[in-house]
Every structure is written in structure tokens, then in C-alpha cells.
Design an enzyme around this catalytic site. Sequence first.
Site, PDB file in Angstrom:
ATOM      1  N   ASP A   1      98.061  57.745  68.123  1.00 33.01           N
ATOM      2  CA  ASP A   1      96.767  58.372  68.337  1.00 33.01           C
ATOM      3  C   ASP A   1      95.979  58.055  67.087  1.00 33.01           C
ATOM      4  OD1 ASP A   1      94.954  59.759  69.957  1.00 33.01           O
ATOM      5  OD2 ASP A   1      95.192  61.551  68.749  1.00 33.01           O
TER       6      ASP A   1
ATOM      7  N   PHE B   1      87.789  46.152  68.025  1.00 32.86           N
ATOM      8  CA  PHE B   1      87.408  46.956  69.189  1.00 32.86           C
ATOM      9  C   PHE B   1      87.025  48.339  68.699  1.00 32.86           C
ATOM     10  CE2 PHE B   1      91.904  47.449  68.421  1.00 32.86           C
ATOM     11  CZ  PHE B   1      92.168  48.796  68.617  1.00 32.86           C
TER      12      PHE B   1
ATOM     13  N   ASP C   1      85.039  49.380  65.262  1.00 37.04           N
ATOM     14  CA  ASP C   1      85.201  48.335  64.240  1.00 37.04           C
ATOM     15  C   ASP C   1      83.888  47.721  63.748  1.00 37.04           C
ATOM     16  OD1 ASP C   1      87.883  48.794  64.346  1.00 37.04           O
ATOM     17  OD2 ASP C   1      88.451  46.847  65.175  1.00 37.04           O
TER      18      ASP C   1
END
Length: 198
Positions: free
Chosen positions: A69, A152, A155
Site C-alpha cells: 500500500d 504512473f 510521478d
Amino acid sequence: MKAIIATHNPGKVKEFTRILSPFGIEAVSQSDAGITLEVEETGKTFEENAALKAREIYKQTKTATIADDSGLMVDALDGAPGVYSARYAGPGATDRDRYEKLLREMENIPEEKRTAKFVCVIHMILPDGQEISVRGECPGIIGRAPSGEGGFGYDPVFYVGDKSFGELSPEQKDAVSHRGNALRQLTKKLEELGDLTK
């Protein structure tokens, strides 16, 4: 050793594969393993959510499972979006929707207060049921505009030095990223346990 990565996110699977393969761990995505289960992230911390996902997948497969996570914690937003990073802009939102919302919320925040960090907690369950949890962090700042086509999630707006994560090569990103840091801790623990070749 084969390990199921508890995610449907292809970007995450690529990062796991890249960092784990030199250690003899074959990363298999949840989809490739034929697991359609969607684990609801009801935890209040990264640690709780990673453990929840890993345990549910392991319960189904009894195969080594790795869940993470991760999220972005922005100081000026009191740590938000945090564990809600993926849900920050509502259901069905794209990565772009999420980082554009973030940029709007930070529009009037001065440069010196745009500090943030990416956090990644990885929870691994070994074939024998033993559990390992590690946490990696990467400090940076939130830029004024997105830059770069790589990576992704957030970023393109998260900068380390003068470059965003979206501008770094995969190898450059792995060397400094929260997930890279967490995975290096994980492989170190596995080496100590002598489980890498099983």
C-alpha cells in the site's frame, strides 16, 4: 520463488518485477494468477491495508504473496492524500485527474512549503505463512506542473532534486523511490531468512 503481487496495477507489477528478479523472485501479477478478488482497503494506515490485501490473497492461494500500500503524503495538506491517494479524485478518476486536483489544491502554496513524501509499505507472506512487513519512504516536493512521460500515479508532479519521477529512467527511479527502498529492505530480510532460493 514465485510470488503473487496483490495488485491489478501494471505499473506496480513492472517495478516489482524489475527489482525482485535479480534476487530470484518471479513476480506474477494477481491477474496472471487468475485471481479476480478485489480486497477493500478499510485500514487507516498503509501497514493495515498492505496486510489486509496480502492475507486475503494468501488465504486463496497458499502461495507466497506480496502486497503493498503506497501513497503520497503532502505536508501542506496535513499528510493528505495519504492512504486515499488512489481514491483522491473519486471513483473512475485517472492518474491525471488525481494529480491535477492536487495541483489545484496547492496552487497558492509557496515553494518552501511544497514538501511531500511517497510512502510504500510492503507486506509479504511466505509459503509457510510467515509474515514480513517493511516500509520505505522518499522525500521530495510537489512541482507547479507535471513533467515527464514515465512512471504512473503522481510521478509527473513529484520532484526529487530538479527532476520529477516522471522524468527519471526506471533504474534512476528504483534507486531512490519509496518502493525501491521498501523492496531492498524486503530482499535483505529474505536473505537473512535464507528463503530466496526456495
